[in-house]
Design a protein around this motif. Structure first.
Motif, short mmCIF file in Angstrom:
data_model
loop_
_atom_site.label_atom_id
_atom_site.label_comp_id
_atom_site.label_asym_id
_atom_site.label_seq_id
_atom_site.Cartn_x
_atom_site.Cartn_y
_atom_site.Cartn_z
N ALA A 44 0.83 -1.20 0.00
CA ALA A 44 0.00 0.00 0.00
C ALA A 44 0.87 1.25 0.00
O ALA A 44 1.93 1.29 0.63
CB ALA A 44 -0.91 0.01 1.22
N VAL A 45 0.41 2.26 -0.72
CA VAL A 45 1.01 3.60 -0.65
C VAL A 45 -0.08 4.53 -0.15
O VAL A 45 -1.23 4.44 -0.58
CB VAL A 45 1.53 4.06 -2.02
N THR A 46 0.27 5.41 0.78
CA THR A 46 -0.72 6.32 1.34
C THR A 46 -0.48 7.74 0.85
O THR A 46 0.65 8.21 0.77
CB THR A 46 -0.67 6.31 2.88
N ILE A 54 -4.09 5.42 10.09
CA ILE A 54 -5.08 4.35 10.25
C ILE A 54 -4.43 3.00 10.00
O ILE A 54 -4.61 2.05 10.78
CB ILE A 54 -6.29 4.56 9.32
N LEU A 55 -3.67 2.88 8.93
CA LEU A 55 -3.01 1.60 8.64
C LEU A 55 -2.03 1.24 9.74
O LEU A 55 -1.95 0.07 10.14
CB LEU A 55 -2.32 1.66 7.28
N VAL A 64 2.79 -0.97 4.29
CA VAL A 64 2.91 0.40 3.77
C VAL A 64 4.29 0.58 3.14
O VAL A 64 5.31 0.47 3.81
CB VAL A 64 2.68 1.45 4.88
N LYS A 65 4.31 0.88 1.84
CA LYS A 65 5.58 0.97 1.10
C LYS A 65 5.94 2.40 0.72
O LYS A 65 6.97 2.63 0.07
CB LYS A 65 5.49 0.11 -0.17
N LYS A 102 5.15 0.26 -6.73
CA LYS A 102 4.43 -0.96 -7.11
C LYS A 102 3.32 -1.34 -6.12
O LYS A 102 3.23 -2.48 -5.65
CB LYS A 102 5.41 -2.13 -7.27
N PRO A 103 2.43 -0.40 -5.83
CA PRO A 103 1.36 -0.71 -4.88
C PRO A 103 0.24 -1.51 -5.54
O PRO A 103 0.03 -1.43 -6.76
CB PRO A 103 0.85 0.67 -4.48
#
Length: 335
Positions: A44-46, A54-55, A64-65, A102-103
């Motif tokens: 995941a990318v935020t 939240i994550l 998270v990447k 690469k999400p």
């Protein structure tokens, strides 16, 4: 008998655990778009601090990447893990920088970043690359973002919109039980803050205003409208917002604010530096020296509350902001 009871409890716990599991493929309605997940996202990318925190709060930091769009330092309990995750940008990341991580999911706080006119990209652009997008409901439920900028609330913000986002992300990642635990904790904090304020028996008609920032210290400030997260805080604690606009952050002249004469002034503290007034010390210096603002009751009596800027957006930190404001009111005396 005891063995039967143990088996019964184990069976019940197993049933609860099974009911909390996500069954894929999962399809949810998100900000006017159907999103389908074949499995829990691995990368995941935020885009937005709220999605990031939240994550983290769901125990998903390892997924998270990359992160972006920061107003304040991360919650202290996540400082160590956050330091290990690439920050793509303090503000708006580029589409290319997000895709490069690469999400399989891009989790977004504001629709203006990823939406029909997204400054980072549109949902279609990400979908064309096989990347799912999820926008936190707090930015689209009861809100019209078609007007551009910060958008306009068409209904009052309520924490249930934050809780909805937490629960949906927890379901997407197959950690629904963690989502419920987080929501329970936030609801308990919310209830405690409201109960504390009620016990103060504050004078009726107590007025407040929230100052986020200003494009220039001498220009009209961005003040909180009545339907956003600060409006919710004021209503929950029995305060009246002197700004009667449905815009998220309308500009309002200091003369108008001074005429309304708020009893309490809440000002945003942030690490972001787009404008000089992003600096809380500049805000305080202005309030205490300007011939108009220094005459306001809140300034004269020292009823100025410094709050994390991120708490003034519709995020899980809004609940912490509510708690801090309630606590600050407990230390004030009103005539």
């Amino acid at each position: 008998m005891m063995k039967c009871m143990i088996l019964a409890v184990a069976s019940l716990l197993g049933a609860v655990s099974a009911s909390a599991q996500t069954h894929y493929p999962l399809q949810i309605e998100n900000c006017g778009r159907k999103v389908r997940f074949e499995a829990a996202p691995e990368r995941a990318v935020t885009i937005g601090q709220s999605a990031t925190e939240i994550l983290y709060s769901l125990g998903l930091a390892d997924r998270v990447k990359g992160t972006s769009v920061w107003f304040n330092k991360v919650l202290p309990r996540y400082a160590e893990v956050n330091a290990q995750i690439p920050r793509l940008a303090d503000n708006d990341p580029s589409f290319e920088s997000v895709v490069a991580r690469k999400p399989d999911l891009v989790a977004v706080q504001y629709e203006w970043h990823v939406g029909p006119n997204g400054v980072v990209g549109t949902r279609e652009q990400f979908a064309d690359l096989g990347i799912n997008t999820y926008i936190l409901p707090a930015d689209c439920d009861t809100k019209d973002n078609s007007t551009g900028g910060d958008g306009t609330r068409v209904g009052a913000f309520d924490p249930v919109q934050v809780y909805k986002g937490i629960r949906q992300l927890a379901e997407i990642f197959d950690v629904a039980d963690r989502g419920e635990t987080l929501v329970d904790d936030l609801q308990a904090t919310e209830a405690r803050a409201v109960a504390r304020a009620k016990a103060l028996d504050l004078p009726k008609g107590l007025k407040a205003a929230f100052w986020f920032s200003s494009a220039d210290i001498a220009l009209d400030p961005y003040m909180a409208g009545q339907l956003g997260a600060p409006g919710y805080m004021m209503r929950a604690l029995g305060l009246t917002n002197v700004v009667q606009s449905d815009e998220e952050w309308p500009t309002v002249g200091w003369e108008s604010i001074a005429k309304a004469d708020p009893d309490v002034l809440v000002i945003a503290k942030m690490d972001r530096r787009r404008f000089p007034a992003d600096d809380v010390e500049e805000k305080l210096k202005f309030l205490r020296s300007d011939p108009v603002t220094r005459q306001m009751k809140a300034v004269r009596e020292g009823h100025i509350v410094v709050m994390d800027a991120h708490a003034m957006s519709a995020t899980l930190r809004t609940i912490y902001g509510l708690d801090s404001l309630s606590d600050a009111l407990a230390g004030m005396t009103f005539q």
